[in-house]
Design a protein around this motif. Structure first.
Motif, PDB file in Angstrom:
ATOM      1  N   ALA A 197      65.982 111.108  91.237  1.00 44.39           N
ATOM      2  CA  ALA A 197      64.958 112.030  90.737  1.00 44.39           C
ATOM      3  C   ALA A 197      65.574 113.076  89.806  1.00 44.39           C
ATOM      4  O   ALA A 197      64.929 113.547  88.868  1.00 44.39           O
ATOM      5  N   GLU A 198      66.843 113.426  90.065  1.00 44.85           N
ATOM      6  CA  GLU A 198      67.545 114.388  89.208  1.00 44.85           C
ATOM      7  C   GLU A 198      68.239 113.684  88.040  1.00 44.85           C
ATOM      8  O   GLU A 198      68.292 114.222  86.924  1.00 44.85           O
ATOM      9  N   GLN A 199      68.765 112.490  88.284  1.00 45.97           N
ATOM     10  CA  GLN A 199      69.480 111.762  87.241  1.00 45.97           C
ATOM     11  C   GLN A 199      68.541 111.179  86.187  1.00 45.97           C
ATOM     12  O   GLN A 199      68.900 111.062  85.014  1.00 45.97           O
ATOM     13  N   HIS A 200      67.332 110.806  86.623  1.00 47.73           N
ATOM     14  CA  HIS A 200      66.373 110.174  85.705  1.00 47.73           C
ATOM     15  C   HIS A 200      64.985 110.798  85.870  1.00 47.73           C
ATOM     16  O   HIS A 200      64.025 110.117  86.257  1.00 47.73           O
ATOM     17  N   PRO A 201      64.860 112.072  85.551  1.00 48.28           N
ATOM     18  CA  PRO A 201      63.552 112.738  85.693  1.00 48.28           C
ATOM     19  C   PRO A 201      62.507 112.212  84.726  1.00 48.28           C
ATOM     20  O   PRO A 201      61.322 112.507  84.871  1.00 48.28           O
ATOM     21  N   VAL A 218      63.974 100.855  80.672  1.00 46.62           N
ATOM     22  CA  VAL A 218      63.973 100.416  82.067  1.00 46.62           C
ATOM     23  C   VAL A 218      65.247 100.871  82.761  1.00 46.62           C
ATOM     24  O   VAL A 218      66.348 100.690  82.235  1.00 46.62           O
ATOM     25  N   VAL A 219      65.081 101.461  83.938  1.00 52.75           N
ATOM     26  CA  VAL A 219      66.193 101.694  84.859  1.00 52.75           C
ATOM     27  C   VAL A 219      66.020 100.692  85.992  1.00 52.75           C
ATOM     28  O   VAL A 219      64.996 100.693  86.684  1.00 52.75           O
ATOM     29  N   MET A 271      58.942 107.022  77.585  1.00 55.73           N
ATOM     30  CA  MET A 271      59.192 107.266  79.003  1.00 55.73           C
ATOM     31  C   MET A 271      59.902 106.053  79.614  1.00 55.73           C
ATOM     32  O   MET A 271      60.197 105.080  78.910  1.00 55.73           O
ATOM     33  N   THR A 272      60.131 106.091  80.923  1.00 57.40           N
ATOM     34  CA  THR A 272      61.003 105.097  81.547  1.00 57.40           C
ATOM     35  C   THR A 272      60.369 104.534  82.806  1.00 57.40           C
ATOM     36  O   THR A 272      59.729 105.262  83.574  1.00 57.40           O
ATOM     37  N   LEU A 286      59.402 112.649  91.789  1.00 56.39           N
ATOM     38  CA  LEU A 286      59.386 112.468  90.334  1.00 56.39           C
ATOM     39  C   LEU A 286      58.148 113.159  89.760  1.00 56.39           C
ATOM     40  O   LEU A 286      57.025 112.670  89.902  1.00 56.39           O
ATOM     41  N   SER A 287      58.357 114.269  89.106  1.00 56.79           N
ATOM     42  CA  SER A 287      57.238 115.106  88.671  1.00 56.79           C
ATOM     43  C   SER A 287      56.371 114.449  87.603  1.00 56.79           C
ATOM     44  O   SER A 287      55.201 114.802  87.436  1.00 56.79           O
ATOM     45  N   ARG A 288      56.934 113.474  86.866  1.00 55.21           N
ATOM     46  CA  ARG A 288      56.178 112.833  85.789  1.00 55.21           C
ATOM     47  C   ARG A 288      55.551 111.497  86.207  1.00 55.21           C
ATOM     48  O   ARG A 288      54.962 110.807  85.368  1.00 55.21           O
TER      49      ARG A 288
END
Length: 322
Positions: free
Chosen positions: A72-76, A27-28, A1-2, A118-120
């Motif tokens: 949120a869409e680019q890095h779900p 990491v982002v 995960m990120t 962010l759903s996660r």
């Protein structure tokens, strides 16, 4: 995960990112390279991070809603956030309050809006500040103390972030932890903070202005300890949705005159000192009670100022080619 880190070009953010990458995390990192101090230092902090394939960098202002919320869409895949981006500096917040509200209040709100999308997301960790204790006179400061009397705009904006987080936790069932950092110093430190100012002034033979007539005391926290504490908290979210607040500090309030003596020894030069009264927004003393942090995360600071300041001076001389 990120893990998403805001303020990744900052002093603490860059070193938190480095530690996460070293243990194999993805990491982002986002930053806007604010010109509050020379962005060259920020670019230098980020450069080694960008050489790591597990690191993605995005130049974004946290208060800019559209690009922030599209993350949120680019890095779900983001499942943890470490929100460290902020406009720092107590004294400047008194004279230029607007940028502090824009970054530290609006920016914090936007990051919370991203978090709930962010759903996660498992854990939202963010930096508050020892400044929120303001006019409190009982020392050491405890996370459970009331903080109703901030003495600077900066402190008020950081307290606002805490209150907004409390609301978002209630409304959107987040797991959130706020960390009240106490005077972080060390290699790659900010040039507007006292350790850098002291080192530069002593090296150049210029006077150091000592406020509160030299009686000020601060809880100086070495950056490696703060990074370790931040990761310890990140790795242990609450089992249920909720909002927690903890102090991260050395738990040892040091006299500023002693700190200057340590700089004199490390640099091999005497300081020229000018005694000044306290300025609006300045706190006379800070000291962290870290009882709860130790209990809940098994974290304790390890680097005393007698060890940390020579390490900072070693970096300072190398970075400035001295």
């Amino acid at each position: 995960m990120t893990i998403l880190i805001t303020g990744v070009a900052g002093f603490v953010g860059s070193q938190v990112a480095r530690a996460l990458l070293a243990r194999g995390e993805r990491v982002v990192g986002i930053d806007n390279f604010s010109p509050y101090y020379d962005p060259v230092l920020k670019f230098a902090r980020v450069k080694p991070l960008r050489d790591n394939k597990a690191f993605t960098f995005l130049e974004v202002d946290i208060a800019d809603r559209e690009p922030m919320l599209t993350l949120a869409e680019q890095h779900p895949e983001v499942d943890r956030i470490i929100h460290l981006a902020a406009q720092p500096g107590v004294r400047q917040s008194v004279t230029d309050p607007y940028v502090y509200v824009q970054t530290n209040v609006m920016g914090h709100l936007v990051v919370l809006e991203l978090a709930r999308r962010l759903s996660r997301l498992k854990h939202f960790v963010y930096a508050s500040s020892s400044s929120v204790y303001g006019a409190n006179s009982r020392l050491p400061f405890r996370a459970a103390d009331r903080v109703d009397h901030p003495v600077s705009v900066y402190a008020a904006t950081k307290r606002s972030g805490e209150l907004m987080t409390e609301t978002y936790v209630h409304l959107h069932k987040l797991r959130a932890t706020g960390l009240r950092y106490f005077t972080v110093y060390g290699p790659w430190g900010r040039p507007d903070m006292s350790p850098y100012i002291f080192a530069k002034a002593i090296q150049e033979g210029r006077p150091i202005k000592l406020y509160h007539l030299g009686f000020a005391k601060r809880d100086f926290s070495y950056v490696d300890d703060i990074v370790a504490g931040t990761l310890a908290v990140l790795d242990k979210p609450a089992q249920e949705p909720g909002h927690r607040l903890y102090n991260l500090g050395a738990a040892d309030s040091e006299e500023i005159v002693h700190i200057i003596e340590l700089f004199e020894k490390a640099l091999g030069k005497k300081a020229v000192v000018e005694l000044r009264p306290g300025e609006p927004g300045d706190m006379l003393e800070t000291a962290a009670d870290i009882t709860e942090t130790r209990r809940d995360f098994g974290w304790t600071p390890k680097v005393a100022v007698e060890e940390g300041i020579p390490k900072f001076v070693e970096w300072f001389k190398a970075y400035n080619g001295l």
